[in-house]
Design a protein around this motif. Structure first.
Motif, PDB file in Angstrom:
ATOM      1  N   GLN A 264     -12.362   4.167   3.854  1.00 11.99           N
ATOM      2  CA  GLN A 264     -12.301   5.354   4.157  1.00 11.99           C
ATOM      3  C   GLN A 264     -12.153   6.151   5.336  1.00 11.99           C
ATOM      4  OE1 GLN A 264     -13.969   7.945   0.621  1.00 11.99           O
ATOM      5  NE2 GLN A 264     -13.316   9.253   2.082  1.00 11.99           N
ATOM      6  N   PHE A 265     -13.050   6.015   6.354  1.00 12.18           N
ATOM      7  CA  PHE A 265     -13.170   6.654   7.379  1.00 12.18           C
ATOM      8  C   PHE A 265     -12.489   6.478   7.864  1.00 12.18           C
ATOM      9  CE2 PHE A 265     -17.170   8.587   5.247  1.00 12.18           C
ATOM     10  CZ  PHE A 265     -16.873   9.468   4.089  1.00 12.18           C
ATOM     11  N   ALA A 266     -12.428   4.710   8.408  1.00 13.15           N
ATOM     12  CA  ALA A 266     -11.566   4.413   9.325  1.00 13.15           C
ATOM     13  C   ALA A 266     -10.127   4.268   8.714  1.00 13.15           C
ATOM     14  CB  ALA A 266     -11.567   2.868   9.052  1.00 13.15           C
ATOM     15  N   ALA A 267     -10.113   4.384   7.428  1.00 10.65           N
ATOM     16  CA  ALA A 267      -8.264   4.828   7.382  1.00 10.65           C
ATOM     17  C   ALA A 267      -7.567   5.802   7.756  1.00 10.65           C
ATOM     18  CB  ALA A 267      -7.639   4.575   5.876  1.00 10.65           C
ATOM     19  N   MET A 268      -8.885   7.340   7.650  1.00  9.44           N
ATOM     20  CA  MET A 268      -8.437   8.683   8.577  1.00  9.44           C
ATOM     21  C   MET A 268      -8.262   8.521  10.005  1.00  9.44           C
ATOM     22  SD  MET A 268     -11.270  10.555   5.093  1.00  9.44           S
ATOM     23  CE  MET A 268     -10.582  12.194   5.933  1.00  9.44           C
ATOM     24  N   LYS A 269      -8.853   7.501  10.493  1.00 13.62           N
ATOM     25  CA  LYS A 269      -8.931   7.420  12.084  1.00 13.62           C
ATOM     26  C   LYS A 269      -7.891   7.549  11.899  1.00 13.62           C
ATOM     27  CE  LYS A 269     -14.456   8.128  12.964  1.00 13.62           C
ATOM     28  NZ  LYS A 269     -13.859   9.126  14.006  1.00 13.62           N
ATOM     29  N   GLY A 270      -7.117   6.126  11.212  1.00 11.72           N
ATOM     30  CA  GLY A 270      -6.216   5.513  11.870  1.00 11.72           C
ATOM     31  C   GLY A 270      -6.687   4.036  11.490  1.00 11.72           C
ATOM     32  N   ASP A 271      -7.916   3.660  11.948  1.00  9.60           N
ATOM     33  CA  ASP A 271      -7.918   2.700  12.585  1.00  9.60           C
ATOM     34  C   ASP A 271      -7.451   1.646  11.339  1.00  9.60           C
ATOM     35  OD1 ASP A 271      -9.441  -0.132  13.383  1.00  9.60           O
ATOM     36  OD2 ASP A 271     -11.431   1.159  13.741  1.00  9.60           O
ATOM     37  N   TRP A 272      -6.423   1.220  11.373  1.00  9.30           N
ATOM     38  CA  TRP A 272      -5.986  -0.066  10.777  1.00  9.30           C
ATOM     39  C   TRP A 272      -6.297  -1.320  10.225  1.00  9.30           C
ATOM     40  CZ3 TRP A 272      -5.014   2.963   6.772  1.00  9.30           C
ATOM     41  CH2 TRP A 272      -4.498   3.863   6.917  1.00  9.30           C
ATOM     42  N   SER A 273      -6.730  -2.014  11.725  1.00 13.52           N
ATOM     43  CA  SER A 273      -7.080  -3.001  12.017  1.00 13.52           C
ATOM     44  C   SER A 273      -8.915  -3.279  11.581  1.00 13.52           C
ATOM     45  CB  SER A 273      -7.483  -3.679  13.454  1.00 13.52           C
ATOM     46  OG  SER A 273      -5.936  -3.908  13.505  1.00 13.52           O
ATOM     47  N   THR A 274      -9.290  -1.844  11.278  1.00 12.17           N
ATOM     48  CA  THR A 274     -10.710  -2.618  10.558  1.00 12.17           C
ATOM     49  C   THR A 274     -10.932  -2.123   8.999  1.00 12.17           C
ATOM     50  OG1 THR A 274     -11.434  -1.212  12.709  1.00 12.17           O
ATOM     51  CG2 THR A 274     -12.949  -1.107  10.111  1.00 12.17           C
ATOM     52  N   VAL A 275      -9.506  -1.776   8.519  1.00 13.83           N
ATOM     53  CA  VAL A 275      -8.891  -1.733   7.212  1.00 13.83           C
ATOM     54  C   VAL A 275      -9.370  -2.849   6.685  1.00 13.83           C
ATOM     55  CG1 VAL A 275      -7.745  -1.079   5.580  1.00 13.83           C
ATOM     56  CG2 VAL A 275      -8.480   0.891   6.622  1.00 13.83           C
ATOM     57  N   ARG A 276      -7.763  -3.333   7.369  1.00 13.79           N
ATOM     58  CA  ARG A 276      -7.550  -4.756   6.952  1.00 13.79           C
ATOM     59  C   ARG A 276      -8.622  -5.992   6.278  1.00 13.79           C
ATOM     60  NH1 ARG A 276      -2.869  -7.601   9.331  1.00 13.79           N
ATOM     61  NH2 ARG A 276      -3.267  -9.264   8.230  1.00 13.79           N
ATOM     62  N   SER A 277      -9.008  -5.975   8.415  1.00 14.74           N
ATOM     63  CA  SER A 277     -10.561  -6.433   8.160  1.00 14.74           C
ATOM     64  C   SER A 277     -11.651  -6.650   7.283  1.00 14.74           C
ATOM     65  CB  SER A 277     -11.407  -6.397   9.881  1.00 14.74           C
ATOM     66  OG  SER A 277     -11.872  -5.446  10.228  1.00 14.74           O
ATOM     67  N   LEU A 278     -11.665  -5.784   6.615  1.00 14.86           N
ATOM     68  CA  LEU A 278     -12.953  -4.784   6.045  1.00 14.86           C
ATOM     69  C   LEU A 278     -12.247  -5.511   4.339  1.00 14.86           C
ATOM     70  CD1 LEU A 278     -14.025  -1.795   6.943  1.00 14.86           C
ATOM     71  CD2 LEU A 278     -15.049  -3.472   6.846  1.00 14.86           C
ATOM     72  N   LEU A 279     -11.635  -5.843   4.109  1.00 10.04           N
ATOM     73  CA  LEU A 279     -10.620  -6.161   3.150  1.00 10.04           C
ATOM     74  C   LEU A 279      -9.603  -7.139   2.791  1.00 10.04           C
ATOM     75  CD1 LEU A 279      -9.662  -2.262   2.124  1.00 10.04           C
ATOM     76  CD2 LEU A 279     -11.802  -3.235   1.253  1.00 10.04           C
ATOM     77  N   ALA A 280      -9.251  -7.649   3.299  1.00 10.69           N
ATOM     78  CA  ALA A 280      -8.656  -8.780   3.997  1.00 10.69           C
ATOM     79  C   ALA A 280      -9.706 -10.029   2.687  1.00 10.69           C
ATOM     80  CB  ALA A 280      -8.461  -9.989   5.108  1.00 10.69           C
ATOM     81  N   ARG A 281     -10.608 -10.201   2.781  1.00 14.14           N
ATOM     82  CA  ARG A 281     -10.976 -11.698   1.452  1.00 14.14           C
ATOM     83  C   ARG A 281     -11.023 -10.675   0.005  1.00 14.14           C
ATOM     84  NH1 ARG A 281     -16.933 -12.484   4.051  1.00 14.14           N
ATOM     85  NH2 ARG A 281     -16.394 -13.326   6.323  1.00 14.14           N
ATOM     86  N   GLU A 282     -10.517  -9.269  -0.267  1.00  7.27           N
ATOM     87  CA  GLU A 282     -10.333  -9.051  -1.543  1.00  7.27           C
ATOM     88  C   GLU A 282      -9.121  -8.279  -1.650  1.00  7.27           C
ATOM     89  OE1 GLU A 282     -13.078  -5.770  -2.195  1.00  7.27           O
ATOM     90  OE2 GLU A 282     -14.148  -6.271  -0.519  1.00  7.27           O
TER      91      GLU A 282
END
Length: 508
Positions: A264-282
């Protein structure tokens, strides 16, 4: 070496080690301390080890069953109940454990069958949970009320308070939390529920105070820190929210709630690469309407995969046509794939509202221009209109007033917004504020105006029913409107619980 062999060796090693050093009595004493500190997973380990050494002591088995149930381990609790029966416990005595275990294993019908006509506070609590699992909110509320009448039970009061919070009955929830606090002063559930209620009422300082106390009293569980991160987020204090999430991660790095906050907070900061890496397995199992599902879809768009994002947002909007974020993001994805006309058609319901913000208007203008539509000029004019700043500020001010339950302020702000033009979202909020001020006639007229603008929207049906039933006006029609909202949006917990609350009150 096969996996089964490795498992057997690991178990043998565990039992060998557990036989050395600490006695069963030591482990049980520590387990009791861990339970008091809400370290339930650790308590389960100690109790299992103690039982492995001393045999099936009924008191220890009961303690283990209680821990397993609180951890949501239905399989383990069912197995422990079988061991208790072999140790001499009667089937009637074990019935509540087995019923709750069946519920945790996803079988509410079996739970209800096991409960039969049992009327203890434990039985009524499990019955309420089973009925909620079957979407019978009225029956669940009745069971909770019966359970409270039987006797004060901490877990029952916890569940009752949670139900009332979900139904929007904050005063009723506060009463149950107060009763829980009397039973367990500074207890974990009372502190956490009190903080939740305070946060929902916009009393952030009070929420932080309760959560600080919970974090100090229960230092080895992350719940209070996770909740504080959420409160900081509500306050718009992103850096503090991130810092609190990092503190929670030091206690429970693998807790999915910690991961969700990081997303959530990575998305709010616009850190989309982190969002993808955190959720890619799911990716394959993500619910498209969940916060993580929507964040992942946006991450795909922001990292150069618009076609995949379009498919994900289309799934989300199909399941929830009134979700403004899904609609906005689908339009953006459509525009990114070159389908300007589809993007314009998708964003029009948002851009035509008087409460439309700059983002919606900009996207509508871009889509209309790309599609060669004449509407582009009007959108650009609205963007340039100085009133946009006023409307945006009023919208934020009005929504903040609703959160803190400042009803006079909310009435004033949304009345001014309503003068900008007929808009269902504005009227819906104005109706709620008028209702809480006791201005029933105005609230009903305003809610009906919103419903006339969006007759198929479950939100407007809910509000039209709610303001009537709160005022005791035309209650059968009000209940019908609430039922219509539930039928249109069966997954909406607030709708279901409000219907249960008022329908049962009318029937009693």
């Amino acid at each position: 070496m096969t996996r089964a062999m490795r498992t057997r060796l690991a178990l043998a090693l565990f039992l060998t080690l557990s036989a050395c050093g600490e006695s069963p009595a030591d482990r049980i004493a520590r387990a009791r301390q861990e339970i008091a500190g809400m370290e339930l997973a650790a308590a389960r380990v100690d109790l299992v080890a103690a039982l492995a050494e001393q045999g099936d002591d009924p008191a220890t088995l009961r303690l283990l069953a209680d821990v397993q149930l609180r951890l949501g381990d239905g399989e383990g609790a069912a197995a422990t109940a079988d061991r208790l029966e072999r140790a001499g416990a009667t089937p009637a005595d074990l019935m509540p454990i087995r019923a709750e275990a069946a519920l945790l294993r996803g079988n509410p019908d079996a739970a209800l069958a096991l409960l039969g006509s049992a009327a203890s506070s434990h039985a009524e609590r499990v019955r309420a949970a089973a009925l909620l699992a079957k979407e019978d909110a009225s029956g669940a509320l009745a069971a909770l009320r019966r359970g409270v009448a039987v006797g004060a039970d901490p877990l029952l009061l916890r569940d009752y308070a949670r139900f009332l919070i979900g139904a929007g009955d904050f005063d009723g929830a506060a009463s149950q939390i107060a009763a829980l606090s009397r039973l367990q002063p500074d207890g974990f559930d009372a502190l956490m529920l009190g903080a939740d209620l305070a946060a929902r009422r916009g009393r952030h300082a009070e929420a932080h105070g309760l959560l600080e106390k919970a974090a100090a009293r229960y230092p080895k569980v992350p719940d209070a820190l996770i909740a504080r991160a959420t409160v900081f987020d509500l306050e718009g204090k992103l850096d503090e929210a991130v810092a609190m999430t990092n503190r929670a991660a030091t206690i429970a790095p693998d807790d999915p709630r910690v991961r969700d906050l990081k997303v959530q907070f990575a998305a709010m900061k616009g850190d989309w690469s982190t969002v993808r890496s955190l959720l890619a397995r799911e990716e394959r199992t993500l619910d498209p309407l969940s916060a993580n599902g929507l964040s992942y879809a946006e991450a795909m768009l922001r990292t150069g995969h618009p076609e995949q994002a379009r498919a994900l947002f289309q799934r989300a909007l199909t399941r929830s046509p009134n979700n403004p974020f899904s609609r906005l993001m689908l339009a953006e994805a459509q525009l990114a794939t070159g389908d300007a006309r589809a993007a314009h058609a998708t964003v029009v319901p948002l851009a035509s509202s008087v409460m439309a913000e700059q983002r919606e208007l900009e996207l509508a203008a871009k889509a209309a221009e790309a599609a060669g539509l004449p509407e582009a000029t009007a959108y650009r004019a609205r963007l340039a209109d100085a009133r946009r700043g006023m409307v945006k500020a009023l919208s934020a001010e009005g929504n903040a007033a609703l959160v803190r339950e400042d009803w006079p302020k909310a009435v004033d702000v949304f009345s001014r917004l309503a003068q900008q033009g007929e808009d269902a979202e504005v009227l819906k909020r104005l109706a709620l504020a008028l209702s809480h001020q006791g201005r029933a006639d105005e609230a009903i007229r305003t809610a009906d105006r919103a419903r006339a603008l969006r007759p198929d929207d479950p939100d407007t049906s809910y509000m039209a029913g709610l303001v009537r039933v709160r005022a005791g006006r035309d209650v059968p029609a009000a209940i019908a409107m609430l039922q219509q909202a539930v039928q249109a949006a069966p997954d909406n917990v607030i709708f279901r619980q409000a219907l249960a609350r008022y329908h049962l009150r009318e029937a009693s």
